[in-house]
Write a protein that holds these residues in place. Structure first.
Motif, mmCIF file in Angstrom:
data_model
loop_
_atom_site.group_PDB
_atom_site.id
_atom_site.type_symbol
_atom_site.label_atom_id
_atom_site.label_comp_id
_atom_site.label_asym_id
_atom_site.label_seq_id
_atom_site.Cartn_x
_atom_site.Cartn_y
_atom_site.Cartn_z
ATOM 1 N N LEU A 133 0.832 -1.205 0.000
ATOM 2 C CA LEU A 133 0.000 0.000 0.000
ATOM 3 C C LEU A 133 0.867 1.255 0.000
ATOM 4 O O LEU A 133 0.373 2.348 -0.253
ATOM 5 N N GLU A 134 2.143 1.104 0.336
ATOM 6 C CA GLU A 134 3.113 2.182 0.173
ATOM 7 C C GLU A 134 4.316 1.594 -0.549
ATOM 8 O O GLU A 134 4.555 0.389 -0.489
ATOM 9 N N THR A 135 5.090 2.461 -1.213
ATOM 10 C CA THR A 135 6.289 1.979 -1.879
ATOM 11 C C THR A 135 7.506 2.565 -1.175
ATOM 12 O O THR A 135 7.624 3.780 -1.043
ATOM 13 N N PRO A 136 8.408 1.705 -0.687
ATOM 14 C CA PRO A 136 9.614 2.202 -0.011
ATOM 15 C C PRO A 136 10.418 3.060 -0.966
ATOM 16 O O PRO A 136 10.411 2.838 -2.182
ATOM 17 N N THR A 137 11.094 4.078 -0.408
ATOM 18 C CA THR A 137 11.898 4.926 -1.284
ATOM 19 C C THR A 137 13.292 4.340 -1.500
ATOM 20 O O THR A 137 13.962 4.710 -2.448
ATOM 21 N N ALA A 138 13.705 3.426 -0.626
ATOM 22 C CA ALA A 138 14.980 2.740 -0.863
ATOM 23 C C ALA A 138 14.967 1.414 -0.125
ATOM 24 O O ALA A 138 14.128 1.173 0.738
ATOM 25 N N GLY A 139 15.908 0.570 -0.467
ATOM 26 C CA GLY A 139 16.001 -0.717 0.217
ATOM 27 C C GLY A 139 15.258 -1.818 -0.514
ATOM 28 O O GLY A 139 14.703 -1.619 -1.596
ATOM 29 N N GLU A 140 15.289 -2.971 0.119
ATOM 30 C CA GLU A 140 14.813 -4.202 -0.534
ATOM 31 C C GLU A 140 13.733 -4.794 0.343
ATOM 32 O O GLU A 140 13.869 -4.849 1.557
ATOM 33 N N LEU A 141 12.606 -5.204 -0.225
ATOM 34 C CA LEU A 141 11.550 -5.852 0.554
ATOM 35 C C LEU A 141 11.017 -7.028 -0.257
ATOM 36 O O LEU A 141 10.581 -6.855 -1.393
ATOM 37 N N GLN A 142 11.119 -8.229 0.328
ATOM 38 C CA GLN A 142 10.634 -9.407 -0.378
ATOM 39 C C GLN A 142 9.582 -10.100 0.470
ATOM 40 O O GLN A 142 9.710 -10.209 1.691
ATOM 41 N N VAL A 143 8.516 -10.552 -0.166
ATOM 42 C CA VAL A 143 7.448 -11.266 0.527
ATOM 43 C C VAL A 143 7.228 -12.594 -0.167
ATOM 44 O O VAL A 143 6.926 -12.627 -1.358
ATOM 45 N N GLN A 144 7.448 -13.656 0.532
ATOM 46 C CA GLN A 144 7.335 -15.006 -0.049
ATOM 47 C C GLN A 144 8.093 -15.081 -1.372
ATOM 48 O O GLN A 144 7.601 -15.643 -2.351
ATOM 49 N N GLY A 145 9.252 -14.446 -1.400
ATOM 50 C CA GLY A 145 10.092 -14.494 -2.584
ATOM 51 C C GLY A 145 9.635 -13.612 -3.726
ATOM 52 O O GLY A 145 10.214 -13.617 -4.805
ATOM 53 N N MET A 146 8.561 -12.833 -3.502
ATOM 54 C CA MET A 146 8.055 -11.949 -4.557
ATOM 55 C C MET A 146 8.202 -10.494 -4.102
ATOM 56 O O MET A 146 8.529 -10.221 -2.956
ATOM 57 N N THR A 147 7.926 -9.555 -5.011
ATOM 58 C CA THR A 147 7.785 -8.171 -4.564
ATOM 59 C C THR A 147 6.451 -8.069 -3.826
ATOM 60 O O THR A 147 5.548 -8.880 -4.049
ATOM 61 N N PRO A 148 6.304 -7.064 -2.947
ATOM 62 C CA PRO A 148 5.026 -6.925 -2.236
ATOM 63 C C PRO A 148 3.846 -6.837 -3.197
ATOM 64 O O PRO A 148 2.787 -7.403 -2.947
ATOM 65 N N ASP A 149 4.033 -6.131 -4.330
ATOM 66 C CA ASP A 149 2.902 -5.950 -5.231
ATOM 67 C C ASP A 149 2.479 -7.273 -5.861
ATOM 68 O O ASP A 149 1.294 -7.564 -6.002
ATOM 69 N N GLU A 150 3.480 -8.075 -6.222
ATOM 70 C CA GLU A 150 3.131 -9.396 -6.743
ATOM 71 C C GLU A 150 2.386 -10.204 -5.687
ATOM 72 O O GLU A 150 1.398 -10.868 -5.964
ATOM 73 N N ALA A 151 2.897 -10.116 -4.465
ATOM 74 C CA ALA A 151 2.246 -10.857 -3.385
ATOM 75 C C ALA A 151 0.816 -10.379 -3.188
ATOM 76 O O ALA A 151 -0.094 -11.169 -2.939
ATOM 77 N N ARG A 152 0.613 -9.054 -3.343
ATOM 78 C CA ARG A 152 -0.748 -8.528 -3.189
ATOM 79 C C ARG A 152 -1.665 -9.108 -4.256
ATOM 80 O O ARG A 152 -2.765 -9.569 -3.971
ATOM 81 N N ARG A 153 -1.136 -9.115 -5.497
ATOM 82 C CA ARG A 153 -2.002 -9.639 -6.551
ATOM 83 C C ARG A 153 -2.188 -11.134 -6.417
ATOM 84 O O ARG A 153 -3.170 -11.692 -6.891
ATOM 85 N N ALA A 154 -1.207 -11.818 -5.771
ATOM 86 C CA ALA A 154 -1.381 -13.251 -5.484
ATOM 87 C C ALA A 154 -2.255 -13.460 -4.249
ATOM 88 O O ALA A 154 -2.434 -14.574 -3.789
ATOM 89 N N ARG A 155 -2.814 -12.380 -3.734
ATOM 90 C CA ARG A 155 -3.720 -12.415 -2.576
ATOM 91 C C ARG A 155 -3.104 -13.096 -1.365
ATOM 92 O O ARG A 155 -3.665 -14.020 -0.785
ATOM 93 N N ALA A 156 -1.891 -12.637 -1.040
ATOM 94 C CA ALA A 156 -1.150 -13.251 0.050
ATOM 95 C C ALA A 156 -1.540 -12.673 1.404
ATOM 96 O O ALA A 156 -1.157 -13.221 2.427
#
Ligand SMILES: Nc1ncnc2c1ncn2[C@@H]1O[C@H](COP(=O)(O)OP(=O)(O)OP(=O)(O)O)[C@@H](O)[C@H]1O
Ligand SMILES: Nc1ncnc2c1ncn2[C@@H]1O[C@H](COP(=O)(O)OP(=O)(O)OP(=O)(O)O)[C@@H](O)[C@H]1O
Ligand SMILES: Cc1ncc(C[n+]2csc(CCO)c2C)c(N)n1
Ligand SMILES: [Mg+2]
Ligand SMILES: [Mg+2]
Lengths: 360, 312, 257, 274, 257
Positions: free
Chosen positions: E56-79
């Motif tokens: 729901l927000e996009t980090p301005t720097a750094g790395e964030l992985q959720v279940q090996g995906m980007t957060p947005d992919e995870a969101r669309r995968a309904r995680a």
């Protein structure tokens, strides 16, 4: 000043950010509004071709051009098929007619300019003319009447000004009445139950129908001039104020009201210290609607009063002689006047709410 | 000295149709008679008899059919003078519709002024036996015409009502040639009714002082008409001066003044011609199943005022 | 001296779904200068009881006396200061003018209003904020301003309905300390509604545990804690014992309902 | 005397308002009080009928002219106002949906819309009559022009009135724009939409009637009013006005009733509990 | 298996008053099936971090992985299932239809929607309330319905932002117990924001203490408590020790800021 290199990280961010925000806010409305206006103008210009096609073809025929289709047959043809029949004629004649069905934007703008600054195409006997002026592809006579722009009878500013007086008086009466009724409605269940349905019913009565009667009745008790018009304009403007104010006066929460009661405050005190301040935002929202309604009321009131001056009289006068360009320019003058009135209320709103600390 | 106040309600906006009154005002004829006259312009939402009944004016101008109908409605208006002796009302049709006479009206669309001005048309049609109700067999489709000649120019109607002095000129001014049009003057059709007459309420006539005032008014007005007929250019200029909308043009008013001059008769000092009155009443009564007035009116006119005006 | 005495107080609301017994057979005495907390699950009638005391509701049966008067007389004698969960400050008045509002309504002269305003704002450590608007202050500061408002006129009784419910734990701790100090300084009688067991125990000389359907008193606990209470009193066994008794009272009340 | 009657009726009203049937009886009584006072004023002061007819005369005119009144009602209300209202509201709703998709359009259209909404009807009506003829079509067009912007502005405001949290939820569900509209924006816009629709009902009838003053066939409420004023048949004029007020109030009431049914969940419809 | 991994995550909001550093240099790893609480003073970025995870927000720097995906992919995968502080139920839908809303959007067939709805309402003890409207329920019940809604679809990650903040202590205790049981039963990964130290300690396998301006991690505490936790574990010394460490972490963070 400082000797930080301009390329240092973060340098200038503060200012450019602020400028950026400002630009974005300006672009925020100005850009889209201009785009929408441009779109509307384009549609308007295009629409003028078929709308005015019948007249264009007839004019051309009167000027000697020949068409395969007779006048009687053309009567049943739509504007688009006429354009298909004689595209060149339709285009050539679309934007220069004296009495177009749909005047082109520049014709309306030209008329507004001319009638604001009081130039007139033939506004008097030839020997009284002082000068002639070429403008907007038309010759304008500068009549001696027309030399002092604002006081001339052709001046839209004069007419708008004359409509403004009953508008403002009616608006004042309507707002006060609206506020008073709303206070009654909020404080008395009887008022609430009995007045509201009739207030709604009053707004379904066509004002143009009862306006002459209001005028005659007031006339028979000796009231003439500004007041009858103001009454009609108040009739239209009180309703939004009642509705908005009733909502606003009820805006304070039960807790706020309870607090007042633990202080032993009377109904009048609660009204003054709590309900009225809390209703300010609602009041201004409905005043904006009310002032526009008051203007419409003042314009309508010019019909049955036989008013010879004012925007409504000007609209009608245009209508008697089929002067479409004049109608359109008066129409836009009215809309501009309404916009200015609303903007003025908006300005007062910003000031008052700002002083009250209600604007963050 | 002290002037007597008097208010006149016109039945339309300021234009050369009312040049006599404006001329009398501008040239000081009313003042000469000791009168301070206020002229109220009319308009599409103003019924002069109602204004009279409400006390908004002392005298009004009105067409006789409308005034007689108002009398039947209980507003006791009385004609005190009749400067207009001829009718300027006519029906103007496109020639290319093929309409040549009333027999061709069936199935046509015709624009008519309402607001009390529809009576001459209705009695004409009923004399011709042409129904005017919506959807009647062999009838005409009647439109409530607005205030201009657009319905004709836009070809929304085959014929519209025009006045010789105003709307007809407007049609011509918009570029239409006279031979493109067919016109029916009500005078020629034998259904003419009396137009702009001067009316007041019955009660005023019982007051000798008021009668004297009215007589002075009529006399000054007729003097104004005499002048206006003789000086059309100056009359048109006066109209332009009094028109506060700024919408009137000199050329149009001059043309109107020239036509108006043909309708006014100043020789009788404004006295009503009883024969013309009778013809009007007969026309209105002849309205078949739906006559405009149900019975011949009593006391709807008086020579009292014009007589008094003549004696002075 | 007895400030508040309730005897077999009943209050039943008539609603579309039938009657709701908000209070049933409430017996309670509060002495002058006491700090009484009311705790209990949602809907057990805490707010309703406070509102009865403030004459905002009328009991359907029983006897309620406030300083020897009926609640309504007490209200007109301006015996109450009421503080709600939300600060309820008027956004169109500055903090200072919010605090003087009840004084204005009660007809205090201008000079005295000003003087009192300064005194109570000082009391809640908000002097210097008199000309700020409510929304320019943090939630905790707003709540303190609302307490100052309730203190501004000399009401002997302070009624507080979850005044700190919306604040976070750290701010809440500080306000608890301040409230206690204030109470000690002014000697007012306080009635305080809360959902937090530690808060109730920390603040009160008397804790009233209530239970719902119908709303009644399950337990009244007189606190053995000293009047002087530093924050870390909360780690003492006495404190934990009282807290335990409150929790038990609540649990029993829940099970009985 | 008039004041005395007024006081008595007001007293009755106060009594009635306290009862459960006051909700509908109070306004009726209030109306009756107005009518009685009106009748008394007309009779006591001998007001001429051509200025203000008495309610009894109006009642007589109504019962004597039912077929005419009905024909006028059909022409003006059903053909002119209702069709114009429906078209205008539908167009405004569709436009709002389009505009809502683009912040750019929203910011551009609304100010222009507010400006165009201020065009006075006495100016627009003759133009529409000139364009669309004398039939009900031009009346409907006037009504469309009058109702379009109030409904548009309200709908756009309503579509934007979702809480951030609710929008975020939709995002975490991975909802498509269509789903977002269907499940979130549309229902939460409904109370606003009805606000606009209610305003539009009163505007629609007024618009259709007033437009007939500028040209009409020989039937219609506006035609009848303007013609009968000219003929000084004032009872008939007021009969038409009464029909207009009745029809307008009923129209408003029906829309308000539908609102009650559809927006039962909104705090304003269930007494303010959050 | 690592479910969430954040490496030197930064998030700066550009506002009219200048930039706000909501998150600065956040490093955090969450294993599958963990229960992680975030605690810290107001404005330290707890909500912002959760929103980054939910895309729901996009980090301005750094790395964030959720279940090996980007957060947005995870969101669309309904995680994700997301529970907010306020229940955020749609007032125009019944409780039942609120719960099935995400299922409808995700295209579950009708029969399954119904079945799942019944199951999760049962889980939060709301069976029988499916046909009531949200405003007909108490605040606590609404909050439970909102949890049921987040559970209705099989999101592996449950994000909860102060879900019990508005509830009273007793209801909160019960919901805490239920949440723990639910977590044990479903094995979901939970990220939980709270202001209450006991709540954080009671629920979590890992507690992240944050401090503000800029928002960063002050301490990460792995809980020594067993997975099985009766309510009175809160009186044990281990519990108190962890709570003490959290309180210290908070205090230090405050002082540093
Ligand atoms: N005005 C009212 N009409 C009907 N019922 C009411 C009213 N006010 C309160 N109640 C009911 O009375 C009971 C007691 O309510 P009260 O507000 O006193 O509870 P409370 O203990 O303050 O609860 P909470 O902790 O949620 O604030 C509840 O069941 C409530 O629904
Ligand atoms: N959309 C935004 N625009 C600008 N600043 C924001 C925005 N959202 C949050 N912030 C700022 O970012 C910082 C972190 O906010 P956040 O909501 O994450 O705090 P929090 O830890 O959840 O606080 P709380 O306990 O009060 O919920 C705060 O200073 C806040 O003001
Ligand atoms: C509403 C209304 N419509 C038509 C007329 C008829 N009429 C009588 S004199 C005149 C002027 C002619 O140029 C006109 C149009 C009117 N009086 N009022
Ligand atoms: Mg409560
Ligand atoms: Mg947060």
């Amino acid at each position: 000043m400082t000797d930080h290199p301009i390329s240092a990280p973060g340098a200038g961010i503060g200012r450019s950010l602020r400028v950026g925000l400002l630009v974005r806010r300006m672009m925020g409305t100005a850009g889209p509004v201009l785009a929408v206006v441009a779109g509307l103008l384009a549609i308007w210009y295009l629409a003028a071709i078929p709308m005015n096609a019948a007249q264009s073809v007839t004019d051309a025929e009167r000027a000697g051009a020949a068409f395969d289709v007779s006048a009687a047959e053309r009567r049943d043809m739509g504007g688009l098929s006429l354009v298909a029949l004689a595209p060149g004629t339709a285009l050539a004649g679309a934007y220069g007619q004296e009495r177009p069905r749909l005047p082109a934007p520049h014709q309306v703008a030209g008329e507004m300019w001319a009638s604001t600054f009081a130039l007139g195409a033939d506004c008097g006997p030839a020997e009284r003319e002082r000068d002639r002026l070429e403008l907007f592809g038309r010759t304008w006579a500068v009549h001696e009447d027309c030399l002092a722009p604002v006081t001339s009878r052709r001046s839209l500013i004069l007419h708008a000004g004359l409509t403004l007086a009953p508008t403002l008086l009616g608006f004042a009466i309507g707002s006060l009445l609206g506020v008073a009724l709303a206070v009654g409605i909020v404080h008395s269940r009887v008022m609430d139950l009995s007045v509201m349905p009739w207030a709604i019913a009053s707004q379904t009565i066509p004002i143009l129908a009862i306006a002459p009667m209001i005028i005659v009745v007031m006339n028979s008790v000796g009231i003439q001039g500004l007041l009858p018009k103001a009454i009609i304009s108040a009739y239209l403007s009180f309703f939004p104020v009642v509705v908005g104010m009733a909502k606003g006066l009820r805006a304070p929460s039960a807790a706020d009201l309870d607090l007042m009661r633990t202080w032993g405050a009377s109904g009048a005190r609660i009204l003054w210290h709590l309900r009225l301040p809390a209703s300010a935002p609602y009041l201004f929202a409905s005043l904006k609607i009310g002032v526009a309604a008051a203007l419409v009321g003042a314009i309508v009131a010019e019909l049955p009063t036989g008013a010879v001056r004012g925007l409504g009289a000007r609209l009608l006068a245009g209508s008697y002689y089929g002067q479409t360009i004049q109608i359109w320019s008066a129409l836009f003058a009215a809309a501009i006047a309404a916009a200015l009135l609303v903007a003025a209320i908006g300005g007062i709103e910003r000031g008052v709410l700002g002083r009250m600390g209600l604007r963050r | 000295q002290d002037l007597d106040e008097l208010t006149l309600q016109l039945q339309w906006v300021t234009q050369a149709q009312f040049a006599g009154y404006y001329a009398a005002l501008a040239n000081g004829y009313y003042e000469d008679e000791g009168l301070d006259v206020t002229i109220l312009p009319g308009g599409p939402d103003i019924a002069p008899p109602q204004v009279l009944a409400g006390g908004g004016a002392d005298v009004m101008l009105n067409w006789m059919p409308s005034a007689l109908a108002a009398r039947e409605r209980g507003v006791p208006v009385v004609n005190i003078a009749q400067p207009f002796t001829s009718s300027g009302l006519m029906l103007t049709c496109w020639a290319d519709t093929g309409i040549e006479g009333p027999q061709d009206f069936a199935g046509r669309t015709i624009g008519v002024w309402f607001f009390g001005n529809e009576y001459p048309f209705l009695s004409w049609m009923s004399q011709e036996g042409i129904p005017t109700e919506e959807g009647a067999e062999g009838g005409v489709t009647v439109l409530k015409q607005g205030f201009n000649v657009d319905p004709l120019l836009q070809r929304q109607a085959d014929c519209i009502s025009t006045m010789t002095y105003n709307e007809y000129n407007q049609v011509l001014a918009s570029g239409v040639a006279e031979d493109e049009l067919t016109t029916f003057l009500y005078e020629d059709q034998g259904v003419a009714t009396l137009e702009d007459g001067i009316y007041t309420l019955e009660e005023n006539l019982e007051d000798p002082e008021m009668v004297d005032k009215l007589a002075r008014f009529v006399r000054a007005s007729m003097r104004g008409w005499e002048w206006a007929v003789e000086n059309p250019e100056e009359a048109a200029e006066i109209i332009i001066d009094y028109d506060e909308t700024g919408a009137q043009t000199y050329d149009h008013q001059l043309a109107m003044m020239e036509e108006i001059a043909k309708l006014v008769d100043t020789s009788q000092g404004g006295a009503l011609d009883e024969a013309a009155y009778q013809r009007t009443v007969d026309t209105l009564l002849a309205g078949g199943s739906d006559p405009v007035i149900t019975a011949a009116p009593e006391g709807a006119w008086t020579a009292q005022v014009t007589d008094a005006a003549g004696e002075m | 001296m007895t400030t508040i005495s309730a005897t077999s107080l009943d209050l039943t609301f008539q609603t579309a779904d039938g009657p709701v017994h908000a209070l049933r057979g409430i017996d309670l005495t509060v002495e002058a200068g006491e700090f009484v907390s009311f705790i209990g699950p949602s809907g057990c009638g805490k707010t309703t009881f406070l509102r009865c005391v403030a004459a905002l509701e009328t009991p359907t049966a029983g006897e309620l006396q406030v300083q020897g008067m009926t609640p309504d007389e007490a209200r007109r004698a301006r015996a109450y200061g009421y503080v709600f969960q939300a600060a309820g400050l008027y956004p169109w008045r500055t903090i200072g003018r919010n605090v003087t509002l009840p004084l204005e309504i009660m007809g205090y002269p201008k000079a005295e209003r000003r003087e009192r305003m300064e005194r109570v704002l000082d009391l809640v450590e908000l002097s210097g904020f008199a000309n700020k608007y409510p929304w320019q202050l943090s939630g905790g500061m707003q709540q303190r301003a609302s307490i100052a408002r309730a203190l501004s006129f000399d009401a002997g009784i302070l009624l507080m309905d979850e005044p700190f419910g919306a604040l976070d734990e750290i701010v809440r701790d500080r306000l608890n300390e301040e409230l206690l100090a204030l109470w000690a300084r002014t000697g007012k009688t306080c009635l305080f509604v809360t959902h937090s067991i530690p808060e109730a125990v920390y603040l009160s000389t008397k804790i009233v545990v209530m239970s719902p359907r119908p709303g009644r008193i399950a337990d009244v606990i007189d606190s053995p804690l000293p009047r002087e209470r530093p924050l870390d009193i909360r780690d003492t066994p006495e404190f934990l014992a009282v807290a335990h008794r409150v929790r038990e009272g609540l649990r029993e009340g829940m099970e009985a309902a | 005397m008039i004041l005395g009657v007024w006081a008595a009726l007001w007293g009755a009203n106060v009594w009635v308002a306290g009862r459960s049937f006051g909700r509908w009886l109070a306004p009726v009584l209030f109306g009756a009080a107005l009518l009685i006072l009106w009748e008394m004023t007309v009779r006591l002061f001998g007001v001429p009928q051509v200025i203000l007819p008495a309610p009894t005369a109006i009642g007589a005119a109504i019962s004597a002219n039912v077929p005419t009144l009905w024909a006028d009602f059909v022409q003006t209300f059903v053909k002119g106002a209702l069709s114009g209202w429906a078209i205008g509201c539908a167009a405004a709703l569709l436009t709002a949906l389009v505009i809502d998709r683009s912040g750019f359009l929203r910011r551009g259209v609304l100010p222009v819309g507010n400006f165009l909404a201020a065009l006075p009807i006495v100016g627009t009506a003759p133009i529409f009559v000139m364009w669309l003829g004398f039939g009900w079509e031009s009346k409907a067009a006037v009504v469309v022009a009058m109702v379009f912007f109030p409904v548009l502005v309200n709908t756009v405001a309503g579509l934007a009135d979702t809480q951030p949290m609710q929008r975020d939820l939709m995002a975490t569900y991975g909802a498509s724009p269509g789903q977002r509209l269907r499940y979130l924006a549309a229902p939460s816009a409904l109370p606003f939409v009805f606000n606009g629709l209610k305003i539009a009902t009163t505007l629609a009838l007024i618009g259709a009637i007033v437009a007939e003053f500028f040209g009409s066939p020989t039937v219609g409420m506006g035609f009848r009013i303007s013609t009968e004023v000219g003929r000084l048949n004032l009872p008939m004029v007021w009969a038409e006005i009464a029909v207009a007020a009745l029809a307008g109030s009923a129209f408003y009431g029906i829309v308000a009733l539908i609102e009650k049914r559809l927006c039962f969940w909104h705090p304003s419809q269930r007494g303010g509990r959050p």
